[in-house]
Motif scaffolding. Structure first.
Motif, short mmCIF file in Angstrom:
data_model
loop_
_atom_site.label_atom_id
_atom_site.label_comp_id
_atom_site.label_asym_id
_atom_site.label_seq_id
_atom_site.Cartn_x
_atom_site.Cartn_y
_atom_site.Cartn_z
N ARG A 264 10.68 -1.75 14.62
CA ARG A 264 10.95 -0.32 14.51
C ARG A 264 9.71 0.47 14.90
NH1 ARG A 264 14.97 2.43 10.78
NH2 ARG A 264 13.54 4.16 10.56
N ASP B 252 1.86 -2.45 16.26
CA ASP B 252 2.55 -1.87 15.11
C ASP B 252 2.13 -0.40 15.00
OD1 ASP B 252 3.40 -1.13 12.35
OD2 ASP B 252 3.76 -3.28 12.16
N ASP B 253 3.08 0.48 14.67
CA ASP B 253 2.74 1.91 14.62
C ASP B 253 2.11 2.31 13.28
OD1 ASP B 253 5.80 3.56 13.60
OD2 ASP B 253 5.21 1.45 13.38
N GLU B 254 2.11 1.41 12.28
CA GLU B 254 1.55 1.76 10.98
C GLU B 254 0.09 1.31 10.89
OE1 GLU B 254 3.01 3.46 8.57
OE2 GLU B 254 4.94 3.62 9.56
N GLU B 255 -0.75 2.26 10.49
CA GLU B 255 -2.20 2.01 10.45
C GLU B 255 -2.54 0.91 9.47
OE1 GLU B 255 -5.08 3.58 8.27
OE2 GLU B 255 -6.11 2.11 9.55
N GLU B 256 -1.87 0.91 8.29
CA GLU B 256 -2.24 -0.08 7.26
C GLU B 256 -1.92 -1.49 7.73
OE1 GLU B 256 -0.08 2.46 6.59
OE2 GLU B 256 1.82 1.65 5.81
N VAL B 257 -0.84 -1.62 8.50
CA VAL B 257 -0.45 -2.95 8.99
C VAL B 257 -1.52 -3.48 9.95
CG1 VAL B 257 1.27 -4.23 10.30
CG2 VAL B 257 2.00 -2.50 8.67
N LYS C 59 7.60 -8.33 6.34
CA LYS C 59 6.54 -7.78 5.49
C LYS C 59 7.08 -7.60 4.08
CE LYS C 59 5.26 -4.82 9.35
NZ LYS C 59 5.55 -3.49 9.87
N PRO D 283 8.34 4.03 17.41
CA PRO D 283 8.78 5.16 18.25
C PRO D 283 8.60 4.83 19.73
CG PRO D 283 6.65 5.61 17.27
CD PRO D 283 7.10 4.32 16.68
N LYS D 284 9.07 5.65 20.57
CA LYS D 284 9.04 5.49 22.04
C LYS D 284 9.71 4.17 22.40
CE LYS D 284 4.73 7.99 22.54
NZ LYS D 284 3.37 7.75 22.95
N LEU E 216 6.93 -9.29 13.43
CA LEU E 216 6.55 -8.97 12.05
C LEU E 216 7.21 -7.64 11.70
CD1 LEU E 216 4.76 -9.47 9.54
CD2 LEU E 216 2.95 -8.21 10.69
N GLY F 203 9.46 -4.90 8.81
CA GLY F 203 9.66 -4.50 7.43
C GLY F 203 11.10 -4.67 6.98
N PHE F 204 12.01 -4.81 7.91
CA PHE F 204 13.42 -4.83 7.54
C PHE F 204 14.04 -6.18 7.90
CE2 PHE F 204 17.31 -3.34 6.18
CZ PHE F 204 18.29 -3.44 7.14
N PRO F 205 14.43 -6.95 6.91
CA PRO F 205 14.99 -8.27 7.19
C PRO F 205 16.39 -8.16 7.74
CG PRO F 205 15.01 -7.83 4.83
CD PRO F 205 14.43 -6.63 5.48
N ASP G 34 6.02 -5.48 15.94
CA ASP G 34 7.03 -4.95 15.03
C ASP G 34 8.27 -4.53 15.83
OD1 ASP G 34 6.96 -2.35 12.41
OD2 ASP G 34 8.39 -3.93 12.87
#
Lengths: 135, 479
Positions: free
Chosen positions: A59, A9-14, A107, A61-62, A84, A86-88, A57
């Motif tokens: 979405r 996943d590209d998001e740190e919090e996830v 999420k 990048p790359k 996993l 964020g967008f259903p 995830d």
């Protein structure tokens, strides 16, 4: 030795939340920041790094999640993949399930639900011949 | 074959003449009384009538008058037996074409008949020509009236020579108010801001070709165009001005821009869901971790994370509000392009990461432009978003603005992979996209192009593969 879970996943919090939840339950967590890194990790080394579960995830990048997932399913069909996102997107979900993804989570997902699905994945994994060798 | 009618009570005479003229190639009919002659003429057309003024039943001159009133088109040669010029002259005054006195030279009569036939034919041709002229005039006028344009033709001294009915109707004018009047004075009657048309007309008359332009008249939009009227060798140069009501077209364009915004919102929805759900997952996860955690330091750390993630989610929603405001029409006023660029950057930030992009700003423009702020944000936003996507969220974005006295110039350059030559000509085309399906409508740059052209501006792209792309947008400064 706990099952090995690759988190892509590209998001740190996830990644942080997944790391916390899974480690607390005894899983070994390996992280990748995008699809490209995810594929790298999966190919690194041989047996020691063979993964039991991949959480990925869509979405990113790359290389997009869908591409990475296609790669995982093709090259490591016995490693279950959990999406996993964020967008259903029900269409995408059905499409991915047809391509052999084990489950599709949206999420934010609670710790209980997450652990339940990962445990289901590990059970699936145990049915495969390679897994019986390493676990 | 020409028709000849002989009205004469002298049978022998008539028979002789009949033979002679039949030999000449005419169809000959004869009547011995004025009454019978008139009956003939009522039924048939004759090119020539030979009328003896001395008839048994009625006065020759009366017969003559009646024949003429029947308007059969023929020429009448009267024969008078009395060598009195009085009768002959009276006959000519009444409308007879020629007269001849008995005894006459047959050759003379033949000559007169021939002349009469020739003139009769000429008269018929003239009538046909006149009918044709009237028909052509009507046809012409119908065409000009059917054009969906208002049309004005004027000469070099700006005197209006012709206007079509569409012009009169569009602007509620009467023909008398306009024909022969000065073009500029007439235009001033229909609109206040006609200086721009006047300027164009002056330029056009002095030889500079003019582009079609738009002008607002009352609450309607008109597109207008000047052209030279093709002239024959001896004619003087005339100029034409056509004006077309494009109010509904402009409305459709605006609807298209609006629906692209809505389509864009669809794309944005997935981006926003992604961007709100991620921090939300962080908040939830950290809270769950706290519930399982005894170590106060870690609890504090997780709590701090919750605060940060919550702020992130709040920022995304705030960005949405800014975008929503920009879709409301009507903020048409003097806009500072530098401010608008910064606002556009803010909006782009919540559908695409800009944090790993170096943004270099060189704002030198100090003139404002008259434009709708939401539409300008769409222009900048679409170009910036494309640039960021091309660079995959990492690279250098250079934005510069400057102006001269005529126009404001904005340049947006990225350090992405550039645009292949084959695509350069197509990127402003509607539905042209190199993104995956579902990741863009392909209308973004087309909308940019439409909006810019709507404000008489210009947008161009320069790019070399591997060396990024530069979009240049120019807006005229309208006073």
């Amino acid at each position: 030795m706990g099952a090995r879970v690759l988190v892509v996943d590209d998001e740190e919090e996830v990644r942080k939340v997944l790391r916390l939840h899974l480690t607390k339950e005894g899983f070994n967590v390996i992280e990748a920041v995008d699809g490209e890194k995810g594929i790298e990790k999966v190919r690194e080394g041989d047996n020691p790094l063979m993964l039991d579960v991949i959480i990925c995830d869509i979405r990113m990048p790359k290389i997009s999640g869908t591409e990475a997932i296609a790669y995982f399913r093709r090259e490591f069909p016995s490693t279950p993949v959990i999406v996993l996102t964020g967008f259903p997107d029900t269409e995408l979900a059905v499409d991915l399930m047809k391509k052999g993804v084990l489950d599709y989570l949206v999420k934010p997902v609670s710790k209980d639900q997450l652990i339940a699905v990962v445990q289901k994945a590990v059970k699936e994994r145990l049915k495969s011949p390679e897994a019986r060798k390493t676990i | 074959m020409p028709n000849l009618l002989i009205i004469d009570d002298d049978r022998a005479h008539t028979e002789t003449l009949t033979d002679i003229f039949q030999e000449e190639g005419l169809k000959v009919a004869s009547a011995t009384t004025g009454h019978n002659g008139i009956e003939y003429v009522k039924r048939e057309k004759f090119q020539v009538i030979i009328l003896d003024l001395k008839l048994p039943d009625r006065n020759g001159l009366d017969i003559l008058k009646e024949l003429l009133s029947l308007d059969a088109g023929g020429r009448i040669i009267v024969i008078t037996g009395f060598a009195t010029t009085e009768n002959a002259i009276r006959a000519l005054n009444e409308g007879a074409s020629y007269y001849i006195t008995k005894p006459f030279d047959i050759d003379e009569l033949k000559a007169l008949v021939r002349k009469a036939i020739a003139q009769s034919q000429l008269a018929t041709e003239k009538k046909i020509a006149e009918t044709e002229i009237i028909r052509l005039k009507e046809y012409n006028e119908n065409i000009l009236a059917s054009l969906p344009y208002a049309l004005i033709i004027f000469d070099r001294s700006l005197k209006i020579e012709y206007v079509n009915s569409v012009y009169l109707r569009d602007f509620s004018l009467k023909r008398e108010m306009v024909i022969g009047k000065n073009l500029f004075e007439t235009l001033a009657l229909i609109a206040y801001q006609t200086e721009i048309i006047q300027k164009d007309v002056d330029n056009f008359l002095s030889g500079t070709p003019q582009e079609s332009r738009k002008i607002k008249i009352d609450d309607r939009m008109f597109g207008y165009h000047l052209f030279y009227v093709l002239k024959g060798a001896s004619e003087v140069q005339k100029t034409g001005l056509i004006m077309r009501d494009i109010t509904s077209e402009i409305k459709v364009q605006q609807q298209l821009i609006q629906s692209e915004k809505l389509a864009g919102i669809g794309t944005m929805a997935s981006g926003i869901a992604h961007e709100v759900n991620n921090p939300l997952f962080g908040v939830m996860g950290m809270a769950e971790a706290i519930l399982d955690e005894e170590d106060p330091h870690l609890i504090k750390e997780y709590a701090r994370d919750i605060v940060n993630y919550s702020k992130q989610a709040a920022a995304v929603v705030k960005g949405l509000n800014i975008y929503a405001r920009s879709t409301q029409a009507g903020d048409f006023k003097l806009i500072d392009v530098n401010e608008n660029l910064d606002e556009a950057l803010k909006i782009v930030r919540h559908s695409i990461e800009l944090d790993r992009i170096d943004i270099a700003k060189d704002y030198k423009a100090n003139e404002k432009i008259l434009i709708n702020s939401g539409e300008l944000q769409q222009v900048f936003g679409n170009i910036i978003r494309n640039a960021a996507q091309a660079m995959n969220g990492k690279g250098r974005l250079e934005i510069s603005t400057r102006n001269n006295e005529d126009s404001v110039l904005i340049k947006i350059s990225d350090s992405g992979p550039g645009i292949p030559k084959a695509h350069l000509g197509k990127i402003f085309d509607p539905f042209f996209t190199t993104k995956d399906p579902g990741k863009g409508t392909g209308l973004g740059l087309n909308i940019v192009h439409r909006i810019v052209r709507n404000y008489d501006g210009m947008v161009e792209v320069e790019s070399e593969e591997g060396k990024g792309a530069t979009f240049t947008i120019k807006f005229p400064i309208k006073k």
